[in-house]
Design a protein around this motif. Structure first.
Motif, PDB file in Angstrom:
ATOM      1  N   GLU A   4      47.762  -7.265  64.672  1.00 45.75           N
ATOM      2  CA  GLU A   4      46.950  -7.443  65.873  1.00 45.75           C
ATOM      3  C   GLU A   4      46.890  -6.185  66.739  1.00 45.75           C
ATOM      4  O   GLU A   4      45.822  -5.708  67.090  1.00 45.75           O
ATOM      5  N   ASP A   5      48.052  -5.653  67.101  1.00 48.32           N
ATOM      6  CA  ASP A   5      48.076  -4.529  68.048  1.00 48.32           C
ATOM      7  C   ASP A   5      48.517  -3.202  67.440  1.00 48.32           C
ATOM      8  O   ASP A   5      48.654  -2.203  68.144  1.00 48.32           O
ATOM      9  N   ARG A   6      48.735  -3.179  66.097  1.00 46.72           N
ATOM     10  CA  ARG A   6      49.145  -1.958  65.383  1.00 46.72           C
ATOM     11  C   ARG A   6      50.401  -1.333  66.009  1.00 46.72           C
ATOM     12  O   ARG A   6      50.561  -0.129  66.055  1.00 46.72           O
TER      13      ARG A   6
END
Length: 135
Positions: A4-6
């Motif tokens: 999702e947010d790396r």
């Protein structure tokens, strides 16, 4: 990394990734400094080669190839001392093979002689057994 947010899942993984990136950058900078100073760059191949991974194309006249191209007539097949070493090692190997063949022949001769000496008593005993059976 999270999809999702790396972002890294764990702080330890983030530290390992940062250490790897820093070491990779240090080595790339070190390699570039050597090349900029006129030091050797490692390239393989003959006339048409010269690509160093991650470095792009390096002019072959500036950095000679590490290995000669068999199709290239201008290059030797290897340093003379290396060819001499190969020749000497081949001679030594041939001598060792001959010596081994002589040792094998000597062992075979001894074994053949021992078999002959053992066959005589066996034949005698076999004859005696045949005589006893007939009697």
């Amino acid at each position: 990394m999270r999809k999702e947010d790396r972002d890294w899942v764990d702080k330890r993984l983030s530290d390992v990734s940062d250490a790897y990136a820093a070491e990779l950058k240090r080595r790339q900078d070190e390699r570039q400094a050597i090349i900029d100073a006129g030091g050797p760059a490692w390239a393989a191949g003959g006339r048409k080669r010269g690509r160093i991974y991650g470095m792009g194309v390096v002019p072959s006249h500036k950095y000679p190839p590490l290995f000669s191209d068999p199709d290239d007539d201008d290059t030797a097949s290897g340093p003379p001392d290396l060819r001499e070493q190969v020749t000497l090692l081949n001679r030594e190997l041939t001598q060792q093979a001959k010596a081994h063949a002589h040792r094998v022949a000597a062992v075979e001769a001894v074994c053949t002689e021992k078999v002959r000496t053992l066959e005589s008593p066996v034949q005698t005993q076999s004859q005696e057994v045949s005589d006893l059976r007939r009697a």
